[in-house]
Design an enzyme around this catalytic site. Sequence first.
Site, PDB file in Angstrom:
ATOM      1  N   LYS A  13      41.666  40.206  60.014  1.00 45.43           N
ATOM      2  CA  LYS A  13      41.224  38.832  59.698  1.00 45.43           C
ATOM      3  C   LYS A  13      42.357  37.828  59.940  1.00 45.43           C
ATOM      4  CE  LYS A  13      40.258  40.055  55.406  1.00 45.43           C
ATOM      5  NZ  LYS A  13      40.599  41.508  55.448  1.00 45.43           N
ATOM      6  N   ARG A  88      35.137  36.887  48.256  1.00 45.29           N
ATOM      7  CA  ARG A  88      35.204  38.341  48.153  1.00 45.29           C
ATOM      8  C   ARG A  88      34.257  38.887  47.095  1.00 45.29           C
ATOM      9  NH1 ARG A  88      40.833  39.076  50.208  1.00 45.29           N
ATOM     10  NH2 ARG A  88      41.298  41.262  50.041  1.00 45.29           N
ATOM     11  N   ARG A 127      51.770  48.046  59.380  1.00 44.25           N
ATOM     12  CA  ARG A 127      51.965  46.585  59.411  1.00 44.25           C
ATOM     13  C   ARG A 127      53.348  46.196  58.880  1.00 44.25           C
ATOM     14  NH1 ARG A 127      47.675  42.697  56.631  1.00 44.25           N
ATOM     15  NH2 ARG A 127      48.032  44.064  54.841  1.00 44.25           N
ATOM     16  N   ARG A 160      54.430  45.158  53.105  1.00 43.03           N
ATOM     17  CA  ARG A 160      53.829  44.662  51.864  1.00 43.03           C
ATOM     18  C   ARG A 160      53.732  45.788  50.841  1.00 43.03           C
ATOM     19  NH1 ARG A 160      48.511  41.186  53.516  1.00 43.03           N
ATOM     20  NH2 ARG A 160      47.678  42.422  51.792  1.00 43.03           N
ATOM     21  N   ARG A 171      42.207  49.396  47.363  1.00 38.84           N
ATOM     22  CA  ARG A 171      41.690  48.143  47.939  1.00 38.84           C
ATOM     23  C   ARG A 171      40.372  48.391  48.661  1.00 38.84           C
ATOM     24  NH1 ARG A 171      46.805  46.749  51.342  1.00 38.84           N
ATOM     25  NH2 ARG A 171      45.552  45.104  52.288  1.00 38.84           N
TER      26      ARG A 171
HETATM   27  P1  AP5 Z   1      45.817  41.799  59.634  1.00 35.45           P
HETATM   28  O1  AP5 Z   1      45.356  40.745  60.579  1.00 35.45           O
HETATM   29  O2  AP5 Z   1      47.042  41.529  58.830  1.00 35.45           O
HETATM   30  O3  AP5 Z   1      44.591  42.310  58.735  1.00 35.45           O
HETATM   31  P2  AP5 Z   1      43.799  41.603  57.550  1.00 35.45           P
HETATM   32  O4  AP5 Z   1      42.354  41.881  57.731  1.00 35.45           O
HETATM   33  O5  AP5 Z   1      44.230  40.173  57.435  1.00 35.45           O
HETATM   34  O6  AP5 Z   1      44.333  42.512  56.372  1.00 35.45           O
HETATM   35  P3  AP5 Z   1      44.843  42.199  54.903  1.00 35.45           P
HETATM   36  O7  AP5 Z   1      45.441  43.487  54.394  1.00 35.45           O
HETATM   37  O8  AP5 Z   1      45.751  41.005  54.845  1.00 35.45           O
HETATM   38  O9  AP5 Z   1      43.541  41.926  54.173  1.00 35.45           O
HETATM   39  P4  AP5 Z   1      43.259  42.078  52.696  1.00 35.45           P
HETATM   40  O10 AP5 Z   1      41.918  41.477  52.623  1.00 35.45           O
HETATM   41  O11 AP5 Z   1      43.415  43.414  52.108  1.00 35.45           O
HETATM   42  O12 AP5 Z   1      44.494  41.313  52.027  1.00 35.45           O
HETATM   43  P5  AP5 Z   1      44.683  39.831  51.519  1.00 35.45           P
HETATM   44  O13 AP5 Z   1      46.032  39.402  51.919  1.00 35.45           O
HETATM   45  O14 AP5 Z   1      43.514  38.976  51.811  1.00 35.45           O
HETATM   46  O15 AP5 Z   1      46.045  43.132  60.508  1.00 35.45           O
HETATM   47  C1  AP5 Z   1      46.494  44.347  59.921  1.00 35.45           C
HETATM   48  C2  AP5 Z   1      47.398  45.079  60.916  1.00 35.45           C
HETATM   49  O16 AP5 Z   1      46.616  45.474  62.049  1.00 35.45           O
HETATM   50  C3  AP5 Z   1      48.553  44.223  61.465  1.00 35.45           C
HETATM   51  O17 AP5 Z   1      49.695  45.022  61.580  1.00 35.45           O
HETATM   52  C4  AP5 Z   1      48.071  43.767  62.839  1.00 35.45           C
HETATM   53  O18 AP5 Z   1      49.154  43.629  63.730  1.00 35.45           O
HETATM   54  C5  AP5 Z   1      47.137  44.899  63.262  1.00 35.45           C
HETATM   55  N1  AP5 Z   1      45.979  44.412  64.001  1.00 35.45           N
HETATM   56  C6  AP5 Z   1      45.182  43.365  63.648  1.00 35.45           C
HETATM   57  N2  AP5 Z   1      44.203  43.195  64.557  1.00 35.45           N
HETATM   58  C7  AP5 Z   1      44.384  44.170  65.499  1.00 35.45           C
HETATM   59  C8  AP5 Z   1      43.675  44.523  66.687  1.00 35.45           C
HETATM   60  N3  AP5 Z   1      42.597  43.847  67.090  1.00 35.45           N
HETATM   61  N4  AP5 Z   1      44.107  45.586  67.391  1.00 35.45           N
HETATM   62  C9  AP5 Z   1      45.207  46.289  66.992  1.00 35.45           C
HETATM   63  N5  AP5 Z   1      45.928  45.995  65.880  1.00 35.45           N
HETATM   64  C10 AP5 Z   1      45.516  44.955  65.142  1.00 35.45           C
HETATM   65  O19 AP5 Z   1      44.643  40.068  49.925  1.00 35.45           O
HETATM   66  C11 AP5 Z   1      45.669  40.784  49.257  1.00 35.45           C
HETATM   67  C12 AP5 Z   1      45.340  40.822  47.766  1.00 35.45           C
HETATM   68  O20 AP5 Z   1      45.258  39.486  47.229  1.00 35.45           O
HETATM   69  C13 AP5 Z   1      44.001  41.461  47.381  1.00 35.45           C
HETATM   70  O21 AP5 Z   1      44.097  42.874  47.294  1.00 35.45           O
HETATM   71  C14 AP5 Z   1      43.725  40.791  46.022  1.00 35.45           C
HETATM   72  O22 AP5 Z   1      44.509  41.356  45.012  1.00 35.45           O
HETATM   73  C15 AP5 Z   1      44.222  39.367  46.240  1.00 35.45           C
HETATM   74  N6  AP5 Z   1      43.160  38.482  46.758  1.00 35.45           N
HETATM   75  C16 AP5 Z   1      43.139  37.863  47.966  1.00 35.45           C
HETATM   76  N7  AP5 Z   1      42.023  37.128  48.112  1.00 35.45           N
HETATM   77  C17 AP5 Z   1      41.312  37.282  46.947  1.00 35.45           C
HETATM   78  C18 AP5 Z   1      40.060  36.810  46.511  1.00 35.45           C
HETATM   79  N8  AP5 Z   1      39.289  36.005  47.279  1.00 35.45           N
HETATM   80  N9  AP5 Z   1      39.620  37.177  45.287  1.00 35.45           N
HETATM   81  C19 AP5 Z   1      40.376  37.960  44.482  1.00 35.45           C
HETATM   82  N10 AP5 Z   1      41.576  38.471  44.854  1.00 35.45           N
HETATM   83  C20 AP5 Z   1      42.046  38.137  46.094  1.00 35.45           C
END
Ligand code: AP5
Length: 222
Positions: A13, A88, A127, A160, A171
């Site tokens: 994402k 979410r 990552r 991270r 997660r």
């Molecule tokens: P990346 O683009 O970083 O993936 P992502 O989908 O953004 O993954 P996240 O882990 O950031 O999502 P998440 O939803 O778990 O975490 P968030 O930060 O929102 O890509 C991942 C890896 O793959 C990278 O190394 C990249 O290079 C590689 N990659 C990407 N695309 C690729 C492709 N096409 N081909 C090959 N490689 C690729 O949330 C973290 C925490 O915050 C949650 O657990 C929760 O505690 C809290 N939180 C956040 N939002 C909320 C909410 N709305 N409500 C409640 N708690 C929340």
Amino acid sequence: MRIVLLGAPGAGKGTLANHLKTKCGVLHLSTGDMLREEMKSDSSLGKEVKKYVESGALVPDEVVIKLIENKLKGADVAKGFLLDGFPRTAKQAQNLDEILEGMGQPIQYSFFMEVSLPVILQRLTGRRVCRQCGAVYHIKNMPSKVEGKCDVCDGELYQRPDDNEATIRTRMDVYTKSTTPVIEYYDQQGKLKKVNAEQETEKLFDELIGIIGQNDGKSDKD
Ligand code: AP5
């Protein structure tokens, strides 16, 4: 464009959102990034949310809804926005619709980025993120030019704390339980578009732009 990017942890994402931001100048709002900024600043909110984020649990709805509402209301959304990691839960999705209705800027598309579990594990365990500017790398898929250093600002790359296998599995469980109703929510509104997120980011970007283009005229694109 007013878009929600939905998908499991590691679906890509943030990577796709950065691509869209660079190419289309759209505002990128990530609740995960906002929460990590709070944690870095050591604010009382940062201290409160740390235990949730680092254990893989969701931060309470009221906290993230307030964060996103403040950002949306304080931002220039004329060119549109991308929501990454929000909503979410069903409650977050309903509250978001109410906020956006008040602003006259409803969501147009919710892209559901589909990825299999083995790919998620490979992506998240490899990552690396820049401590300084937040740029995202992958030790195999998207390595930095110099190991451990950011190409953009020379900052230190780190892993991270929630990117270890045990927390990734937590997660994933939380995602399946809490976010499946959000996918259904947008499906019922006729806004859900499923995309294969295992393809290269550039191809995924083209697919997404193609879908928006195809629907141009049927709905208000900008
Ligand atoms: P990346 O683009 O970083 O993936 P992502 O989908 O953004 O993954 P996240 O882990 O950031 O999502 P998440 O939803 O778990 O975490 P968030 O930060 O929102 O890509 C991942 C890896 O793959 C990278 O190394 C990249 O290079 C590689 N990659 C990407 N695309 C690729 C492709 N096409 N081909 C090959 N490689 C690729 O949330 C973290 C925490 O915050 C949650 O657990 C929760 O505690 C809290 N939180 C956040 N939002 C909320 C909410 N709305 N409500 C409640 N708690 C929340």
